[in-house]
Design an enzyme around this catalytic site. Structure first.
Site, PDB file in Angstrom:
ATOM      1  N   GLN A  28       0.842  -1.203   0.000  1.00 32.02           N
ATOM      2  CA  GLN A  28       0.000   0.000   0.000  1.00 32.02           C
ATOM      3  C   GLN A  28       0.874   1.249   0.000  1.00 32.02           C
ATOM      4  O   GLN A  28       1.115   1.843   1.041  1.00 32.02           O
ATOM      5  CB  GLN A  28      -0.900  -0.033   1.243  1.00 32.02           C
ATOM      6  CG  GLN A  28      -1.934   1.052   1.295  1.00 32.02           C
ATOM      7  CD  GLN A  28      -3.057   0.810   0.322  1.00 32.02           C
ATOM      8  OE1 GLN A  28      -3.475  -0.317   0.122  1.00 32.02           O
ATOM      9  NE2 GLN A  28      -3.551   1.856  -0.274  1.00 32.02           N
ATOM     10  N   PHE A  29       1.347   1.648  -1.185  1.00 35.97           N
ATOM     11  CA  PHE A  29       2.225   2.814  -1.261  1.00 35.97           C
ATOM     12  C   PHE A  29       1.539   4.091  -0.793  1.00 35.97           C
ATOM     13  O   PHE A  29       2.190   5.037  -0.372  1.00 35.97           O
ATOM     14  CB  PHE A  29       2.784   2.985  -2.678  1.00 35.97           C
ATOM     15  CG  PHE A  29       1.819   3.570  -3.676  1.00 35.97           C
ATOM     16  CD1 PHE A  29       1.793   4.929  -3.910  1.00 35.97           C
ATOM     17  CD2 PHE A  29       0.932   2.747  -4.372  1.00 35.97           C
ATOM     18  CE1 PHE A  29       0.907   5.474  -4.831  1.00 35.97           C
ATOM     19  CE2 PHE A  29       0.052   3.276  -5.284  1.00 35.97           C
ATOM     20  CZ  PHE A  29       0.025   4.647  -5.525  1.00 35.97           C
ATOM     21  N   THR A  30       0.214   4.134  -0.823  1.00 37.61           N
ATOM     22  CA  THR A  30      -0.504   5.354  -0.431  1.00 37.61           C
ATOM     23  C   THR A  30      -0.366   5.662   1.060  1.00 37.61           C
ATOM     24  O   THR A  30      -0.748   6.751   1.495  1.00 37.61           O
ATOM     25  CB  THR A  30      -1.996   5.290  -0.815  1.00 37.61           C
ATOM     26  OG1 THR A  30      -2.616   4.209  -0.126  1.00 37.61           O
ATOM     27  CG2 THR A  30      -2.164   5.130  -2.315  1.00 37.61           C
TER      28      THR A  30
END
Length: 148
Positions: free
Chosen positions: A78-80
């Protein structure tokens, strides 16, 4: 490195209308990797994750870890989690790890978890994923390597 840990009664991840990972009682973990993260940081994060005592004992106290309850893991990249919203309304993701490095760290974390937890499911790095879960509690914890 950041982990968003949710205690769940069940969770699943779907890619292209196919369920690719599914667990029962355990943790659904969103994993964010920064460019500065290392295997040593990942080791500390995994140790903290697997040591969290947030399952209820016979007295209703959050006192049991994932091993004791024979819990399962669903790990989702989950890069966000590294969204920067300080300027304007459109998030910047420049603090997130570059894809090759972040994927390597994600796979390393999965491997380390599999050494200790019998059931470890995962998402697909970089894919458009649909995640479903039933948060038990609800119980959600943010682990940030900068705070360990």
């Amino acid at each position: 490195m950041r982990f968003v840990v949710q205690r769940v009664t069940h969770a699943s991840v779907t890619v292209d209308s196919q369920v690719i990972g599914k667990i029962g009682n355990g943790f659904m973990v969103l994993i964010g990797v920064a460019d500065t993260d290392t295997r040593e940081i990942a080791d500390k994060m995994v140790k903290k994750l697997l040591g969290l005592r947030i399952f209820e004992d016979e007295n209703g106290k959050t006192n049991l870890d994932i091993h004791t309850v024979e819990g399962e893991l669903l790990l989702i990249s989950q890069f966000t989690l590294y969204a920067n919203c300080r300027h304007g309304n459109r998030p910047s993701f420049i603090e997130a790890g570059k894809p090759d490095m972040a994927n390597e760290m994600y796979e390393y974390i999965i491997a380390k978890c599999k050494e200790q937890v019998p059931v470890v499911e995962k998402g697909e790095f970089g894919a458009d994923m649909k995640v479903e879960l039933l948060n038990d509690g609800p119980f959600t914890i943010l682990l940030d390597s900068d705070q360990l």
